[in-house]
Every structure is written in C-alpha cells, then in structure tokens.
Motif scaffolding. Structure first.
Motif, PDB file in Angstrom:
ATOM      1  N   GLY A 128       0.848  -1.277   0.104  1.00 18.39           N
ATOM      2  CA  GLY A 128      -0.180  -0.172   0.134  1.00 18.39           C
ATOM      3  C   GLY A 128       0.747   1.243   0.024  1.00 18.39           C
ATOM      4  N   ILE A 129       2.201   1.244  -0.514  1.00 20.42           N
ATOM      5  CA  ILE A 129       2.958   2.471  -0.343  1.00 20.42           C
ATOM      6  C   ILE A 129       2.588   3.420  -1.423  1.00 20.42           C
ATOM      7  N   GLY A 130       2.637   4.624  -1.276  1.00 19.24           N
ATOM      8  CA  GLY A 130       2.533   5.543  -2.397  1.00 19.24           C
ATOM      9  C   GLY A 130       2.281   6.896  -1.737  1.00 19.24           C
ATOM     10  N   GLU A 131       1.737   7.947  -2.529  1.00 17.58           N
ATOM     11  CA  GLU A 131       1.668   9.327  -2.280  1.00 17.58           C
ATOM     12  C   GLU A 131       0.776   9.365  -0.865  1.00 17.58           C
ATOM     13  N   ARG A 132       1.508  10.436   0.020  1.00 19.18           N
ATOM     14  CA  ARG A 132       0.989  10.412   1.400  1.00 19.18           C
ATOM     15  C   ARG A 132       0.475   9.293   2.177  1.00 19.18           C
ATOM     16  N   ALA A 133      -0.758   8.947   2.407  1.00 19.28           N
ATOM     17  CA  ALA A 133      -1.071   7.781   3.144  1.00 19.28           C
ATOM     18  C   ALA A 133      -0.895   6.547   2.177  1.00 19.28           C
TER      19      ALA A 133
ATOM     20  N   THR B 143      12.652  -0.265  -0.243  1.00 15.43           N
ATOM     21  CA  THR B 143      12.273   1.080   0.004  1.00 15.43           C
ATOM     22  C   THR B 143      12.729   1.573   1.439  1.00 15.43           C
ATOM     23  N   GLY B 144      13.090   0.616   2.084  1.00 13.02           N
ATOM     24  CA  GLY B 144      13.337   0.963   3.484  1.00 13.02           C
ATOM     25  C   GLY B 144      11.801   1.401   4.461  1.00 13.02           C
ATOM     26  N   PHE B 145      10.893   1.084   3.717  1.00 10.36           N
ATOM     27  CA  PHE B 145       9.765   1.267   4.246  1.00 10.36           C
ATOM     28  C   PHE B 145       9.298  -0.064   5.300  1.00 10.36           C
ATOM     29  N   VAL B 146       9.239   0.042   6.468  1.00 16.06           N
ATOM     30  CA  VAL B 146       8.859  -1.278   7.466  1.00 16.06           C
ATOM     31  C   VAL B 146       7.461  -1.603   7.403  1.00 16.06           C
ATOM     32  N   VAL B 147       7.286  -2.827   7.225  1.00 17.26           N
ATOM     33  CA  VAL B 147       5.615  -3.055   7.284  1.00 17.26           C
ATOM     34  C   VAL B 147       5.528  -3.112   8.675  1.00 17.26           C
ATOM     35  N   ALA B 148       4.220  -2.535   9.002  1.00 15.49           N
ATOM     36  CA  ALA B 148       3.573  -2.403  10.315  1.00 15.49           C
ATOM     37  C   ALA B 148       3.241  -3.858  10.782  1.00 15.49           C
ATOM     38  N   PRO B 149       3.536  -4.328  12.030  1.00 12.25           N
ATOM     39  CA  PRO B 149       3.202  -5.829  12.427  1.00 12.25           C
ATOM     40  C   PRO B 149       1.628  -5.944  12.212  1.00 12.25           C
ATOM     41  N   ASN B 150       0.896  -5.055  12.501  1.00 16.96           N
ATOM     42  CA  ASN B 150      -0.617  -5.323  12.235  1.00 16.96           C
ATOM     43  C   ASN B 150      -1.002  -5.240  10.705  1.00 16.96           C
ATOM     44  N   LYS B 151      -0.271  -4.859   9.876  1.00 16.05           N
ATOM     45  CA  LYS B 151      -0.725  -4.672   8.591  1.00 16.05           C
ATOM     46  C   LYS B 151      -1.170  -5.842   7.970  1.00 16.05           C
ATOM     47  N   ALA B 152      -2.510  -5.798   7.473  1.00 13.97           N
ATOM     48  CA  ALA B 152      -3.232  -6.999   6.897  1.00 13.97           C
ATOM     49  C   ALA B 152      -2.431  -7.708   5.851  1.00 13.97           C
ATOM     50  N   ILE B 153      -2.533  -9.036   5.867  1.00 13.05           N
ATOM     51  CA  ILE B 153      -2.092 -10.011   5.191  1.00 13.05           C
ATOM     52  C   ILE B 153      -0.647  -9.947   5.336  1.00 13.05           C
ATOM     53  N   VAL B 154       0.238  -8.946   5.337  1.00  9.58           N
ATOM     54  CA  VAL B 154       1.769  -8.940   5.158  1.00  9.58           C
ATOM     55  C   VAL B 154       2.495  -8.641   6.412  1.00  9.58           C
ATOM     56  N   GLY B 155       1.818  -8.252   7.514  1.00 14.14           N
ATOM     57  CA  GLY B 155       2.325  -7.809   8.874  1.00 14.14           C
ATOM     58  C   GLY B 155       2.564  -8.986   9.495  1.00 14.14           C
ATOM     59  N   ASN B 156       3.603  -8.783  10.137  1.00 16.79           N
ATOM     60  CA  ASN B 156       4.355  -9.803  10.986  1.00 16.79           C
ATOM     61  C   ASN B 156       3.279 -10.621  11.973  1.00 16.79           C
ATOM     62  N   ASN B 157       2.241  -9.558  12.472  1.00 16.36           N
ATOM     63  CA  ASN B 157       1.418 -10.369  13.229  1.00 16.36           C
ATOM     64  C   ASN B 157       0.161 -10.920  12.751  1.00 16.36           C
ATOM     65  N   ALA B 158       0.031 -10.680  11.241  1.00 17.74           N
ATOM     66  CA  ALA B 158      -1.052 -11.035  10.651  1.00 17.74           C
ATOM     67  C   ALA B 158      -1.770 -12.543  10.844  1.00 17.74           C
ATOM     68  N   PHE B 159      -0.641 -13.338  10.951  1.00 20.44           N
ATOM     69  CA  PHE B 159      -0.971 -14.829  11.277  1.00 20.44           C
ATOM     70  C   PHE B 159      -0.420 -15.289  12.698  1.00 20.44           C
ATOM     71  N   ARG B 160      -0.154 -14.331  13.468  1.00 19.27           N
ATOM     72  CA  ARG B 160       0.328 -15.176  14.893  1.00 19.27           C
ATOM     73  C   ARG B 160      -0.534 -14.502  15.848  1.00 19.27           C
ATOM     74  N   HIS B 161      -0.503 -15.512  16.853  1.00 20.32           N
ATOM     75  CA  HIS B 161      -1.556 -15.357  17.968  1.00 20.32           C
ATOM     76  C   HIS B 161      -1.011 -15.586  19.393  1.00 20.32           C
ATOM     77  N   GLU B 162      -0.997 -14.581  20.134  1.00 19.67           N
ATOM     78  CA  GLU B 162      -0.605 -14.626  21.610  1.00 19.67           C
ATOM     79  C   GLU B 162      -1.410 -14.863  22.684  1.00 19.67           C
ATOM     80  N   SER B 163      -2.676 -14.684  22.378  1.00 22.95           N
ATOM     81  CA  SER B 163      -3.917 -14.801  23.256  1.00 22.95           C
ATOM     82  C   SER B 163      -4.141 -16.298  23.378  1.00 22.95           C
ATOM     83  N   GLY B 164      -4.406 -16.503  24.559  1.00 27.60           N
ATOM     84  CA  GLY B 164      -4.552 -17.916  24.873  1.00 27.60           C
ATOM     85  C   GLY B 164      -5.835 -18.375  24.394  1.00 27.60           C
TER      86      GLY B 164
END
Ligand SMILES: CC(=O)SCCNC(=O)CCNC(=O)[C@H](O)C(C)(C)COP(=O)(O)OP(=O)(O)OC[C@H]1O[C@@H](n2cnc3c(N)ncnc32)[C@H](O)[C@@H]1OP(=O)(O)O
Ligand SMILES: CC(C)C(=O)C(=O)O
Ligand SMILES: [Mg+2]
Length: 512
Positions: free
Chosen positions: A231-236, A278-299
């Motif tokens: 989702g990179i691009g102008e502004r947001a 690009t040097g643009f880090v993907v936020a952990p909560n980014k849908a589909i590709v964030g590090n946490n998109a498929f990880r679960h910590e809650s019991g």
C-alpha cells in the motif's frame, strides 16, 4: 467470470512516497518479482521525470518479460514521447498512461485552464499517444471530485480518441465506498461508448478507505485495479494489492464475477522485497503481510486455532507464503499453547510440574516482551529439575574504560566459604567469566549471549541470557540487575551451577 486486471504502480505511485526512491537496479529486481507474482500491468515509472527513471523504465521494458509495461505521461507531447521511447521494447505490450486533472479545483488553480481547453488537451493527448501504441490509458486526475457531467463528457471523448482503459482516480482519497461505487455505476450508465474501454480504479488511502473503495468499484463494474505492494504511495499511500487480491479471493461469495491471476504464495516474499528496497517497514498489524497477521498470543485464540484453525484465521498463512510461527508465547497465552510449545521442543511436563512451570512462565512473561525458547528451557530447568545452587554470588566489582585493561574481581560462596579471584579479560564481562571459571574450575565456552531491558527508564533492569557449554553439556543461564555487568556475571554463574549439578564431582565441580 471476468478477469480482474491487476495494475501494479509500486514503481511509479509507490515510489512517489517521500523516502521510497528506488534506483534502476532495485526497480528491475522488484519488476521481476512482480512478474513472478503474476501482475498484469507494471507501471514502471514516469519516464520524463528524470534520466534515471527513463533508463529504469526502459531497462524493465527490455528485460522483464510476460507483462505489459506502462509509462506515465502528462498531457504534454514530450512526456508522451518519453513514455513511448521508454516502454517501446516491452515484449508483453507497451502502455502509455496519460493523465490530466478534471476537477474544478485542479483546473482552476493548478492547471489554470477552462473545461473546454482540458477536454481538447485530453483528447489530443490520447490521439497523440495512440499513434505510438494501441494500448492507451487515460486518467482524469481527481475524478472523484470532478463534476460528474464533465467527467462523463471527458470519458466519452477520450474513448472516442482511442483510450482503451479509463481510470477513475480518487486522487486525494476523498471518496467513501457507497459514493465511489455509485460513481462507477453512473459511468456505465452515462458514458455511451464505455463498453469500448476497461474501467480502472486508482484509490488513495487518506481516509483509510483505498481498499474498501477499490472493492466497491469492482462490485460496481470496474475491471482493473491500480494498487501497490504494502500500500505504499503518495501521502497515506495507495490501495494495497495484497489486501485487494486476498479480499476478492477470500470473499468469493461477494466477488463471484471476477478472478485475479495472482500467485498469492508470492505475496509475502514480494512484500518483504519492497520493504527492504524502499526502507519502508511493514507495520506488524498490517493486513495480510504484517508480522502479526497470522500470529496469536492470546490464550483463547491459541486454543481455538489449535482446535480448528479457521476459528481465528480466515486465510491460510501458506496461501500468502507466510511461514513463520503462528503461536507466540507471551503474557496473554494460555496453558494449551504453553504445553504445545514445550512438546514441540521435546519437553514433556504434566500435572503439578506443568502447573508450576506455567505459573513461572506467566511471571516471566509479565516482565518480558518476548519469551524465547531458551527462556522456556531455562524455566523448566529451574522450576522442574531444580538444580542445586552450588556456588552463590557474593560480590562483583570491575574496572574498565579507555586505556584501562578490563579486570573484574568476583567473590563466590560455597557451603559458607568465600572464594575471591581477580582476572583480566577482553572486556569487563569476559573478565568476570574468567574469574568465575578460575574459582569453580569449570572450563566453558560461551555459545550465546543476549541482553535486553525488562523494565524501562534510566534504572531499567537488564536481563542477560547466556548459553554455555562445558564438554558435551550445555546449560542456559539467566541473571538480572540494574548493572548489566552484574547481570552478565549472575547469568553465567546460573549456567555454571547447572553444569556443575549436571555432572558433579565430589565437591560439586566438573572435572577440568
Ligand atoms: C496524482 C499524481 O500522482 S500525478 C504524478 C505526480 N508525479 C510526479 O510529479 C513525479 C514526477 N514529476 C517530475 O519529475 C516533475 O514534476 C516533472 C518533470 C513532471 C515536471 O517538472 P517541471 O516542468 O519542473 O514542472 P513542475 O513539476 O514544477 O510543475 C508541474 C507543471 O506541469 C503542469 N501539469 C500538471 N499536471 C499536468 C498534466 N496532467 N498535463 C499537463 N500539464 C500538467 C502543471 O500545471 C505545471 O505547469 P506550469 O509549469 O505551466 O505551471
Ligand atoms: C496519475 C494518477 C492516476 C494518479 O496517480 C492519481 O490520480 O492519484
Ligand atoms: Mg495516485
């Protein structure tokens, strides 16, 4: 079922994001990966913008096969010439993308031109581009804020002039889904020759609605989506390709009429490549590709996922090429996941031992952000196997600094007797470890050393975790203190005590 054309503009609009600039080699690397991913069109750049961008588009067109290569141009002949020259070698087809703003605000203040002049420029530019290639796309920039009647007139005119794709940009991310969908439907109804062109959409994310708007447009008849990786691009940013593709695939019930030819298993890899270059880090909560998109910590979630994955996962991680661990242990985890992780590590505990180990785990997880595998091993060793604390730490002092040979004095106690040794080393930690080795007469090799703050602030508690080998035995050790050298010495002694109790001599030491 219609094909949903995936037009990737990571290398053009994505690269317009401040700080995302890519060089020629990087653009080619991304373009190649986009082909593996299966996109239909790559907007490789804006050739008139710089000699470097011209070269990059031209190299991509010459070397990247199996995809349409597109170059952007203003409604200016020299831009169209440059876009043509740069994209000409493309074997999979060359597209020229001409844009011209049609909203009142852009026409009046930016272009300083009246409607008739804009209509004429748009038409002539498309005709001019059409001399070069069959494949011409036209974008009335800021379409979502354009007077609908004028927009319909412009679209009809550019299609008549030869545009094969008409793109409806929500340039400033102002639209919302119902309104944008209605706009696409009205184009179908009000532009008489619309059947001769593909309707494309290009949404920006200023209100966080880029993907929602794109999807609504697809439901309303759009058959090309312009999007970028991550989702990179102008502004947001632009609409994120991975979110659109996975939404269409996952909600086939809502999109039974379209299909995108994307090799979704390549999504994660592509995302990481774009992030790295690009040097643009993907936020952990980014849908589909964030590090946490498929990880679960809650019991509760972990328990659900272990029993039936789809209780908390609507996409199989492997479908997007995600291969990391899905169950993460932390303060919100439950017994089921804890036990499973131990079992994966080959450790079987049950009954009271499991209850005790789980209690200790919760205490540790309250203090630490991440509970690593070595923490788990150490925890089980401490709480279940309960190694005897043969040597106790009495005191540590050290000297170190510029032009000072690092040295440490360690005082240990064993069965009430004190032992003190001073040693030098490569640093104060090494000096402490050498002193401990001399006192305990245990020769070791340090396999791993890790330090992290377990509390915040200037008086943060540092926790050191070490992995130490002696002969064939390996032990983990942990120690914490506000003084990191002391924490290091405690961790080392903790491991040495475990080694000593694993293979005790008559006085509790290992043979040298
Ligand atoms: C919505 C979008 O993403 S549009 C794409 C935006 N991307 C970029 O701008 C990146 C690349 N841009 C550049 O490198 C430069 O802006 C260039 C090479 C295109 C132009 O540079 P310059 O000639 O120095 O002009 P500058 O950028 O300062 O101003 C833009 C000019 O183009 C005009 N213009 C803007 N859009 C268009 C258009 N679609 N068609 C024709 N003219 C246009 C502006 O009115 C202005 O004209 P003016 O000089 O008569 O006032
Ligand atoms: C050039 C056009 C399509 C654009 O990027 C926009 O309007 O956002
Ligand atoms: Mg844009």
């Amino acid at each position: 079922m219609d094909k949903l054309i995936i037009f990737d503009t990571t290398l053009r609009d994505g690269e317009q994001a401040p700080g995302a600039t890519l060089n020629e080699r990087e653009k080619i690397e991304i373009a190649r990966q986009l082909v593996t991913l299966g996109v239909d069109v790559i907007e490789a750049g804006f050739p008139i913008s710089s000699p470097g961008d011209f070269r990059a588009v031209n190299r991509i067109a010459s070397t990247v096969k199996g995809v349409v290569i597109c170059g952007l141009a203003r409604a200016v002949t020299k831009d169209i010439d440059a876009a043509y020259k740069a994209t000409k070698p493309a074997r999979g087809g060359a597209r020229i993308h001409v844009f011209l703003a049609t909203s009142k605000i852009h026409m009046q203040y930016k272009l300083k031109k009246a409607e008739d002049e804009i209509l004429r420029l748009a038409t002539e530019s498309v005709k001019y581009a059409k001399k070069y290639t069959r494949d011409v796309e036209f974008s009335p920039e800021d379409a979502s804020r354009t007077e609908p009647e004028f927009l319909f007139r412009v679209l009809e005119a550019v299609i008549k002039a030869g545009a094969t794709t008409v793109n409806i940009p929500d340039t400033v991310g102002y639209a919302y889904p119902a309104e944008y969908g209605a706009l696409i439907r009205s184009i179908h109804e009000r532009v008489p020759n619309i059947h001769r062109a593909v309707i494309s959409v290009h949404c920006h994310n200023d209100l966080g609605l880029a993907v929602a708007n794109s999807l609504e447009a697809v439901k309303s008849g759009a058959r090309q989506v312009e999007c970028t990786i991550n989702g990179i691009g102008e502004r947001a940013g632009n609409a994120s390709m991975e979110e659109i593709v996975m939404a269409v695939k996952t909600r086939r019930d809502s999109f039974p009429h379209v299909t995108a030819a994307i090799n979704t298993q390549e999504i994660y890899k592509t995302s990481r490549l774009v992030s790295k270059l690009t040097g643009f880090v993907v936020a952990p909560n980014k849908a589909i590709v964030g590090n946490n998109a498929f990880r679960h910590e809650s019991g509760i979630h972990q328990d659900g996922v272990m029993k039936k994955r789809s209780t908390y996962e609507i996409i199989a991680p492997e479908d997007v090429g995600f291969t990391g661990t899905s169950l993460v242990l932390g303060k919100h985890s439950g017994r089921h996941a804890f036990e499973k992780r131990l079992a994966e590590m080959g450790i079987t505990v049950s009954g009271d031992e499991l209850v005790r180990a789980f209690e200790k785990f919760k205490e540790l997880a309250d203090k630490k952000k991440n509970v690593y595998e070595e923490d788990m091993v150490s925890l089980i060793e401490d709480e279940i196997n309960k190694p005897a604390e043969i040597w106790q730490m009495a005191a540590v002092s050290y000297a170190s600094g510029t032009h000072v040979t690092p040295s440490a004095t360690v005082r240990l106690k064993k069965q009430g007797r004190g032992f003190s040794v001073t040693s030098t080393g490569d640093g104060p930690v090494d000096a402490c470890y050498k002193a401990i080795e001399k006192i305990t007469r245990i020769k070791t090799r340090l396999l791993d050393y890790r330090i992290e703050a377990v509390t915040s602030g200037k008086d943060a508690l540092g926790e050191v975790a070490v992995r130490v080998q002696s002969g064939k035995k390996i032990a983990m050790g942990r120690g914490s203190s506000t003084d990191v050298i002391e924490a290091s010495a405690k961790a080392f002694l903790n491991a040495v005590n475990k080694l000593a109790s694993k293979k005790k001599g008559p006085d509790g030491t290992l043979p040298l």
